[in-house]
Design an enzyme around this catalytic site. Structure first.
Site, PDB file in Angstrom:
ATOM      1  N   LYS A  14      -8.614   5.543 -19.530  1.00 18.67           N
ATOM      2  CA  LYS A  14      -8.907   6.037 -20.878  1.00 18.67           C
ATOM      3  C   LYS A  14      -7.665   5.955 -21.770  1.00 18.67           C
ATOM      4  O   LYS A  14      -7.132   4.889 -21.939  1.00 18.67           O
ATOM      5  CB  LYS A  14      -9.483   7.450 -20.770  1.00 18.67           C
ATOM      6  CG  LYS A  14     -10.623   7.572 -19.736  1.00 18.67           C
ATOM      7  CD  LYS A  14     -11.801   6.718 -20.115  1.00 18.67           C
ATOM      8  CE  LYS A  14     -13.019   6.801 -19.226  1.00 18.67           C
ATOM      9  NZ  LYS A  14     -12.907   6.830 -17.805  1.00 18.67           N
ATOM     10  N   ARG A  50       0.847  -1.204   0.000  1.00 22.73           N
ATOM     11  CA  ARG A  50       0.000   0.000   0.000  1.00 22.73           C
ATOM     12  C   ARG A  50       0.878   1.249   0.000  1.00 22.73           C
ATOM     13  O   ARG A  50       0.577   2.245  -0.648  1.00 22.73           O
ATOM     14  CB  ARG A  50      -0.955  -0.002   1.207  1.00 22.73           C
ATOM     15  CG  ARG A  50      -1.708   1.322   1.379  1.00 22.73           C
ATOM     16  CD  ARG A  50      -2.973   1.203   2.226  1.00 22.73           C
ATOM     17  NE  ARG A  50      -2.840   0.399   3.404  1.00 22.73           N
ATOM     18  CZ  ARG A  50      -2.183   0.752   4.524  1.00 22.73           C
ATOM     19  NH1 ARG A  50      -1.587   1.921   4.604  1.00 22.73           N
ATOM     20  NH2 ARG A  50      -2.135  -0.069   5.554  1.00 22.73           N
ATOM     21  N   ASP A  62      -8.125  18.073 -14.801  1.00 25.07           N
ATOM     22  CA  ASP A  62      -8.367  16.700 -15.239  1.00 25.07           C
ATOM     23  C   ASP A  62      -7.971  16.639 -16.719  1.00 25.07           C
ATOM     24  O   ASP A  62      -8.633  17.221 -17.578  1.00 25.07           O
ATOM     25  CB  ASP A  62      -9.862  16.364 -15.036  1.00 25.07           C
ATOM     26  CG  ASP A  62     -10.189  14.929 -15.414  1.00 25.07           C
ATOM     27  OD1 ASP A  62      -9.460  14.342 -16.235  1.00 25.07           O
ATOM     28  OD2 ASP A  62     -11.196  14.404 -14.908  1.00 25.07           O
ATOM     29  N   TYR A  92     -17.359  16.113 -16.214  1.00 26.48           N
ATOM     30  CA  TYR A  92     -17.657  14.687 -16.122  1.00 26.48           C
ATOM     31  C   TYR A  92     -18.634  14.429 -14.964  1.00 26.48           C
ATOM     32  O   TYR A  92     -18.421  14.906 -13.844  1.00 26.48           O
ATOM     33  CB  TYR A  92     -16.341  13.916 -15.931  1.00 26.48           C
ATOM     34  CG  TYR A  92     -16.551  12.481 -15.574  1.00 26.48           C
ATOM     35  CD1 TYR A  92     -17.261  11.628 -16.421  1.00 26.48           C
ATOM     36  CD2 TYR A  92     -16.045  11.951 -14.400  1.00 26.48           C
ATOM     37  CE1 TYR A  92     -17.473  10.306 -16.085  1.00 26.48           C
ATOM     38  CE2 TYR A  92     -16.243  10.627 -14.054  1.00 26.48           C
ATOM     39  CZ  TYR A  92     -16.964   9.816 -14.901  1.00 26.48           C
ATOM     40  OH  TYR A  92     -17.179   8.507 -14.565  1.00 26.48           O
TER      41      TYR A  92
HETATM   42  C1  LIG Z   1     -12.842  13.142 -17.614  1.00 27.17           C
HETATM   43  C2  LIG Z   1     -12.938  11.987 -16.649  1.00 27.17           C
HETATM   44  N1  LIG Z   1     -12.391  12.092 -15.428  1.00 27.17           N
HETATM   45  C3  LIG Z   1     -12.452  11.086 -14.530  1.00 27.17           C
HETATM   46  C4  LIG Z   1     -13.116   9.916 -14.822  1.00 27.17           C
HETATM   47  C5  LIG Z   1     -13.220   8.831 -13.781  1.00 27.17           C
HETATM   48  O1  LIG Z   1     -12.326   7.795 -14.029  1.00 27.17           O
HETATM   49  P1  LIG Z   1     -12.550   6.252 -13.614  1.00 27.17           P
HETATM   50  O2  LIG Z   1     -13.732   5.738 -14.357  1.00 27.17           O
HETATM   51  O3  LIG Z   1     -11.246   5.626 -14.013  1.00 27.17           O
HETATM   52  O4  LIG Z   1     -12.755   6.216 -12.137  1.00 27.17           O
HETATM   53  C6  LIG Z   1     -13.701   9.752 -16.094  1.00 27.17           C
HETATM   54  C7  LIG Z   1     -14.408   8.503 -16.425  1.00 27.17           C
HETATM   55  O5  LIG Z   1     -15.127   8.411 -17.402  1.00 27.17           O
HETATM   56  C8  LIG Z   1     -13.599  10.816 -17.026  1.00 27.17           C
HETATM   57  O6  LIG Z   1     -14.162  10.725 -18.251  1.00 27.17           O
END
Ligand SMILES: Cc1ncc(COP(=O)(O)O)c(C=O)c1O
Length: 380
Positions: free
Chosen positions: A195, A46, A170, A98
């Site tokens: 992604k 961890r 992000d 998101y």
């Molecule tokens: C722009 C964006 N940020 C964060 C996330 C969250 O990521 P995760 O699904 O890996 O938890 C997503 C998921 O679709 C996303 O599109």
């Protein structure tokens, strides 16, 4: 070294692993001490693991950052960053983002006293007014999901700093291959590595990259204290995916732009939201702060939800699925899928309407993909 070389080699030292060219999966929870009070470089997975360390070093170097952290999911990365703030602090968030981030802010952090205020980050005067009221951070997504609006990272980070707030970005949609927020003054970069960074739709993961040592210490502490880290098997897969990130991004970008241009001419399409098109209201900003547009964009079909559903059911090569950034092309309906957890009134206010479709264009042959969409539009 340049991006493509770093993507293959950064953080990876065969000499430290019996010459293994691929960093092995250290599938162990704990590590033997060398003696009482004498741990080795790792003691418990961890707190740190060699496979994770390789990925974290690679992520940091691709984002031009000093410190990288790998998490179990993108949401684990976001949660860890938001846990840096205290009850009573405000986080200013771009008004279109998101849905999972929105849900985290509204359904988890708000009742802990960390309140999100939604601001249109394209409006510097509005941001300035909110910053004057006090804020711990400004949370940016650019491009936004799914409306593909852009935020001027340099301008927002500079304004945030003037009022003592952190700028967090992000960077999931573009990956470090097309956008490097830390270079533009952003303090914390967050990713869903699920992604583009992993790129093969076989892992959920997250990342945080920072340059400031004090921020890194805090994030590292929280990652360990809350146990939000990624496991070694997932780190291995993400490391493998990253090696082809540059090649994949080029192909995603080329295919998506070609399809967006064709769709813009199609009589059954009302609008195409893609920052690489001259018709995008922030096209100039796109060319200034991004070196490519990525593979994800949205469009509006004429005929509302009924026409949208016909198209979604009519495709054969595109897969009807949530997520984005994998080698295979995906198509989805934000109102009923990725953004279904957002209240209908908020969705309508944001412009996420039933005629909106989002595609994640993969690396298949671009002509096959366009033929698939054209065929489905024909039948719609
Ligand atoms: C722009 C964006 N940020 C964060 C996330 C969250 O990521 P995760 O699904 O890996 O938890 C997503 C998921 O679709 C996303 O599109």
């Amino acid at each position: 070294m340049r991006f493509k070389t770093l993507a293959v080699h950064a953080g990876q030292c065969p000499g430290e692993h019996y010459g293994a060219v691929m960093t092995p999966i250290y599938q162990t929870s704990t590590f033997a001490f060398r003696g009482v009070d004498r741990p080795g470089p790792f003691d418990y997975s961890r707190s740190g693991n060699p496979t994770r360390k390789a990925l974290e070093t690679c992520l940091a170097s691709l984002e031009d950052g000093g410190f990288g952290f790998a998490f179990a999911t993108g949401m684990a990365a976001e949660t860890t960053v938001l846990m840096m703030f205290q009850a009573g602090q405000r986080v200013l968030v771009h008004s279109d983002l998101y849905a999972g981030t929105y849900r985290l802010l509204e359904a988890v952090f708000r009742d802990k006293g960390i309140a999100a205020e939604y601001v249109d980050l394209r409006d510097m005067a509005a941001l300035g007014r909110e910053l004057k009221e006090g804020a711990g951070a400004v949370w940016i997504e650019s491009p936004t999901n799914p409306l593909m609006n852009l935020v001027d990272l340099e301008a927002v980070a500079a304004l945030a700093h003037r009022y003592g707030a952190l700028a967090i970005c992000d960077n999931t949609f573009l990956s470090p291959y097309f956008q490097r927020p830390l270079r533009m003054g952003v303090d914390i970069v967050v990713h869903s590595t699920t992604k583009y960074i992993n790129g093969h739709s076989d892992v959920v993961g997250g990342a945080v990259v920072v340059n400031d040592a004090a921020l890194a210490e805090r994030i590292g502490f929280l990652q360990n204290a809350m146990g939000t880290c990624a496991g070694p098997q997932d780190c291995f897969l993400v490391l493998r995916g990253i090696k082809t990130l540059a090649l994949r991004m080029e192909e995603h970008n080329r295919n998506a732009l070609a399809i967006a241009r064709k769709l813009e001419q199609h009589p059954k399409i009302a609008a195409v939201l893609h920052p690489g098109l001259d018709s995008h209201p922030q096209h100039e900003l796109a060319t200034r702060q991004m070196s490519g547009y990525g593979g994800t964009f949205s469009f509006r079909v004429r005929g509302g939800q009924e026409a949208a559903f016909c198209l979604l059911e009519g495709v054969r090569t595109f897969t009807l699925a949530e997520s984005l950034g994998g080698v295979e092309s995906l198509i989805e309906h934000p109102v009923t899928m990725t953004h279904a957890s957002v209240e209908p009134g908020t969705l309508a206010r944001m412009g996420i309407t039933p005629d909106l479709i989002r595609v994640s264009v993969g690396i298949e042959d671009g002509e096959d993909l366009m033929a698939d969409l054209e065929g489905a539009l024909e039948r719609a």
